[in-house]
Design a protein around this motif. Structure first.
Motif, PDB file in Angstrom:
ATOM      1  N   VAL A  92     -11.836  22.237 -29.614  1.00 16.97           N
ATOM      2  CA  VAL A  92     -12.823  21.184 -29.342  1.00 16.97           C
ATOM      3  C   VAL A  92     -12.489  19.936 -30.147  1.00 16.97           C
ATOM      4  N   SER A  93     -12.104  20.094 -31.413  1.00 21.34           N
ATOM      5  CA  SER A  93     -11.790  18.950 -32.262  1.00 21.34           C
ATOM      6  C   SER A  93     -10.566  18.198 -31.743  1.00 21.34           C
ATOM      7  N   LEU A  94      -9.524  18.946 -31.388  1.00 18.91           N
ATOM      8  CA  LEU A  94      -8.316  18.323 -30.839  1.00 18.91           C
ATOM      9  C   LEU A  94      -8.616  17.591 -29.538  1.00 18.91           C
ATOM     10  N   LEU A  95      -9.395  18.233 -28.657  1.00 22.53           N
ATOM     11  CA  LEU A  95      -9.718  17.644 -27.360  1.00 22.53           C
ATOM     12  C   LEU A  95     -10.568  16.393 -27.523  1.00 22.53           C
ATOM     13  N   LEU A  96     -11.526  16.425 -28.459  1.00 20.63           N
ATOM     14  CA  LEU A  96     -12.370  15.249 -28.685  1.00 20.63           C
ATOM     15  C   LEU A  96     -11.521  14.077 -29.180  1.00 20.63           C
ATOM     16  N   GLY A  97     -10.592  14.351 -30.093  1.00 19.45           N
ATOM     17  CA  GLY A  97      -9.711  13.283 -30.564  1.00 19.45           C
ATOM     18  C   GLY A  97      -8.893  12.693 -29.437  1.00 19.45           C
ATOM     19  N   LEU A  98      -8.427  13.555 -28.532  1.00 19.49           N
ATOM     20  CA  LEU A  98      -7.635  13.103 -27.391  1.00 19.49           C
ATOM     21  C   LEU A  98      -8.471  12.248 -26.443  1.00 19.49           C
ATOM     22  N   VAL A  99      -9.681  12.683 -26.166  1.00 26.61           N
ATOM     23  CA  VAL A  99     -10.568  11.934 -25.267  1.00 26.61           C
ATOM     24  C   VAL A  99     -10.915  10.572 -25.864  1.00 26.61           C
ATOM     25  N   MET A 100     -11.270  10.547 -27.151  1.00 27.95           N
ATOM     26  CA  MET A 100     -11.713   9.304 -27.778  1.00 27.95           C
ATOM     27  C   MET A 100     -10.590   8.282 -27.905  1.00 27.95           C
ATOM     28  N   VAL A 101      -9.377   8.742 -28.232  1.00 30.82           N
ATOM     29  CA  VAL A 101      -8.279   7.784 -28.387  1.00 30.82           C
ATOM     30  C   VAL A 101      -7.898   7.178 -27.034  1.00 30.82           C
ATOM     31  N   ASN A 102      -8.099   7.925 -25.947  1.00 33.23           N
ATOM     32  CA  ASN A 102      -7.834   7.380 -24.621  1.00 33.23           C
ATOM     33  C   ASN A 102      -8.936   6.433 -24.169  1.00 33.23           C
ATOM     34  N   LEU A 103     -10.156   6.713 -24.566  1.00 29.70           N
ATOM     35  CA  LEU A 103     -11.262   5.821 -24.206  1.00 29.70           C
ATOM     36  C   LEU A 103     -11.220   4.516 -24.986  1.00 29.70           C
ATOM     37  N   LEU A 104     -10.944   4.611 -26.296  1.00 29.72           N
ATOM     38  CA  LEU A 104     -11.005   3.438 -27.167  1.00 29.72           C
ATOM     39  C   LEU A 104      -9.715   2.624 -27.164  1.00 29.72           C
ATOM     40  N   GLN A 105      -8.595   3.264 -26.860  1.00 26.41           N
ATOM     41  CA  GLN A 105      -7.289   2.590 -26.828  1.00 26.41           C
ATOM     42  C   GLN A 105      -7.034   1.737 -28.089  1.00 26.41           C
ATOM     43  N   PRO A 106      -7.123   2.314 -29.292  1.00 24.79           N
ATOM     44  CA  PRO A 106      -6.959   1.510 -30.509  1.00 24.79           C
ATOM     45  C   PRO A 106      -5.539   0.978 -30.695  1.00 24.79           C
ATOM     46  N   GLY A 107      -4.540   1.610 -30.057  1.00 21.33           N
ATOM     47  CA  GLY A 107      -3.165   1.152 -30.229  1.00 21.33           C
ATOM     48  C   GLY A 107      -2.734   0.101 -29.228  1.00 21.33           C
ATOM     49  N   ALA A 108      -3.543  -0.124 -28.184  1.00 16.30           N
ATOM     50  CA  ALA A 108      -3.195  -1.129 -27.178  1.00 16.30           C
ATOM     51  C   ALA A 108      -3.275  -2.522 -27.799  1.00 16.30           C
ATOM     52  N   ASN A 109      -2.251  -3.345 -27.553  1.00 18.27           N
ATOM     53  CA  ASN A 109      -2.203  -4.718 -28.090  1.00 18.27           C
ATOM     54  C   ASN A 109      -2.379  -4.731 -29.601  1.00 18.27           C
ATOM     55  N   PHE A 110      -1.662  -3.833 -30.274  1.00 19.06           N
ATOM     56  CA  PHE A 110      -1.759  -3.767 -31.737  1.00 19.06           C
ATOM     57  C   PHE A 110      -1.335  -5.107 -32.333  1.00 19.06           C
ATOM     58  N   PRO A 111      -2.209  -5.724 -33.182  1.00 19.31           N
ATOM     59  CA  PRO A 111      -1.947  -7.087 -33.654  1.00 19.31           C
ATOM     60  C   PRO A 111      -0.871  -7.187 -34.723  1.00 19.31           C
ATOM     61  N   GLY A 112      -0.592  -6.100 -35.433  1.00 15.52           N
ATOM     62  CA  GLY A 112       0.358  -6.162 -36.542  1.00 15.52           C
ATOM     63  C   GLY A 112       1.792  -5.980 -36.086  1.00 15.52           C
ATOM     64  N   THR A 113       2.701  -6.056 -37.054  1.00 20.32           N
ATOM     65  CA  THR A 113       4.117  -5.827 -36.788  1.00 20.32           C
ATOM     66  C   THR A 113       4.410  -4.336 -36.864  1.00 20.32           C
ATOM     67  N   LEU A 114       5.052  -3.841 -35.831  1.00 15.80           N
ATOM     68  CA  LEU A 114       5.343  -2.409 -35.795  1.00 15.80           C
ATOM     69  C   LEU A 114       6.554  -2.097 -36.666  1.00 15.80           C
ATOM     70  N   PRO A 115       6.517  -0.974 -37.392  1.00 17.67           N
ATOM     71  CA  PRO A 115       7.682  -0.568 -38.185  1.00 17.67           C
ATOM     72  C   PRO A 115       8.869  -0.279 -37.276  1.00 17.67           C
TER      73      PRO A 115
END
Length: 432
Positions: A91-114
């Protein structure tokens, strides 16, 4: 006394934020030295905790199993416990997967990628099924205790307890000694925990003095999304608690306020172990159950860490614009379900799990460098979530076994009640 102790910890957290911010902003040239010096206090407290973990786990676990009765009962409790752990992890793994797809925190990341070729320096090779299985069995119980390998201590304690049960007459003196050690270790624990507010102040002050609060703004979308997901996970855990245990679960949440704050402020679930065990016993969970389920939970039931693994892994993929179809993400979830169980005793376990998983899905391991700087702040939430997940698991198993008895009234500095020690618990079900 309990309310006052909670207030001390809250005050220590607030004071730590204020003093840490002052050092970071007004003493920029020496803030690293200040942070290092102040952190010594927190490290001393964590060493005190490590000092008592092994004898506390061994004494309470052996006493609990020895008084548990038949081997079939132990097997039944183990099956229920592992069933709960696997379900909660999924349940914990699945919730993390669902939330990261809903929120898309990595889309258009403003910083410089390593750079993708950069190395994180994490011991990715620390994981393998073979290493995990061999790690389960201690080569020496003395070494396992010296290294605070909880899972290895549990394995030895189970064999030791079963052997004692097979020789009841010869075991009586040993069991009486172990019961006495359990009493003494819980008393030692009450002394050690008196230093918790000071350690909380030191841990918060050192963290903020070294990193500052502004570092959080660089990844505010990622952090905000993660903590929102943690809040949802807490909500699920609390709802399940009320469904399975009933209205009295609200009192358990009050009893674990202190271990939750200790885990959050020190970013260490281990630091909260003694107070968590105490809170469960005060709640009425049988010592036979709590001393068995809780140590296992520290290796197999890290709900906050589980959710972080999927959330952070997909976040890094999003940041590098790597397409991950649903099937690939579900395969990653299954991989994390396995790899997360194979790093017991590995430092910074969640980062090692993520790094080893990223490599299998051709996602740059260097992406972890973006979040390693704020990992302590993330670990605070993970550690607190792990505590609430393990207390729920323990109380649910106790409920299922009919060993969730009446509550005990006890303050942080009070003497340990006689019936909180496994050897003193009546043999009938329903008493804690």
């Amino acid at each position: 006394m309990s309310n006052r102790f909670t207030q001390y910890i809250l005050a220590a957290m607030v004071l730590g934020i204020i003093m840490g911010s002052a050092i970071y902003n007004f003493l920029p040239d020496t803030r690293a030295d200040w942070a290092s010096s102040i952190n010594l206090i927190a490290m001393m407290f964590l060493r005190l905790i490590k000092m008592i973990i092994a004898p506390l786990v061994f004494a309470t676990l052996v006493g609990g199993i020895a008084h548990m009765g038949s081997g079939s009962k132990l097997g039944r409790i183990f099956a229920k416990t592992m069933g709960w752990f696997v379900s909660a992890s999924f349940v914990s793994l699945l919730l993390g997967l669902v939330m990261v797809n809903l929120l898309q925190p990595g889309a258009n990341f403003p910083g410089t990628l390593p750079d993708k070729a950069q190395s994180t320096g994490l011991p990715v090779s620390a994981f393998s099924i073979e290493k995990f299985l061999t790690h389960l069995i201690p080569t020496s119980i003395a070494d396992a205790m010296a290294q605070n390998e909880i899972l290895q201590i549990v394995i030895f304690a189970v064999f030791f307890s079963v052997a004692m049960g097979a020789m009841p007459e010869r075991s009586k003196p040993i069991l009486a000694l172990i019961d006495d050690i359990g009493h003494i270790m819980l008393k030692v624990t009450s002394y050690v925990m008196l230093f918790a507010p000071l350690a909380v102040w030191a841990a918060i002050t050192a963290t903020v003095a070294k990193n500052g609060l502004l570092v959080l703004w660089k990844l505010i979308v990622f952090m905000g999304g993660f903590y929102l997901s943690l809040a949802l996970l807490w909500g699920i855990l609390v709802i399940v608690g009320f469904i399975v245990i009933g209205p009295r679960y609200a009192h358990l949440l009050k009893l674990i306020r202190e271990p939750l704050m200790i885990a959050f402020s020190t970013a260490s679930s281990e630091a909260a172990y003694p107070k968590t065990l105490e809170g469960l016993n005060r709640f009425g969970a049988s010592s036979r159950i709590s001393s068995f389920v809780l140590p296992l939970g520290y290796s197999f039931n890290l709900d906050g860490t589980m959710m972080y693994c999927t959330f952070a892994s997909v976040f890094i993929a999003q940041s590098y614009h790597i397409d991950m179809p649903l099937g690939t993400q579900l395969a990653m979830l299954a991989t994390l379900m396995i790899t997360s169980k194979g790093v017991a005793g590995v430092p910074r376990a969640s980062l090692v799990v993520i790094a080893s998983t990223l490599a299998q899905f051709n996602i740059p391991e260097a992406g972890l460098l973006m979040i390693m700087g704020i990992d302590t702040f993330l670990d605070m939430g993970r550690s607190a979530t792990n505590v609430i997940g393990n207390t729920l698991a323990t109380s649910v198993v106790a409920k299922w076994e009919g060993e969730l008895g009446p509550e005990h009234a006890m303050g942080p500095g009070d003497a340990v009640p006689e019936d909180m020690i496994p050897g003193e618990v009546p043999a009938m079900a329903g008493h804690g």
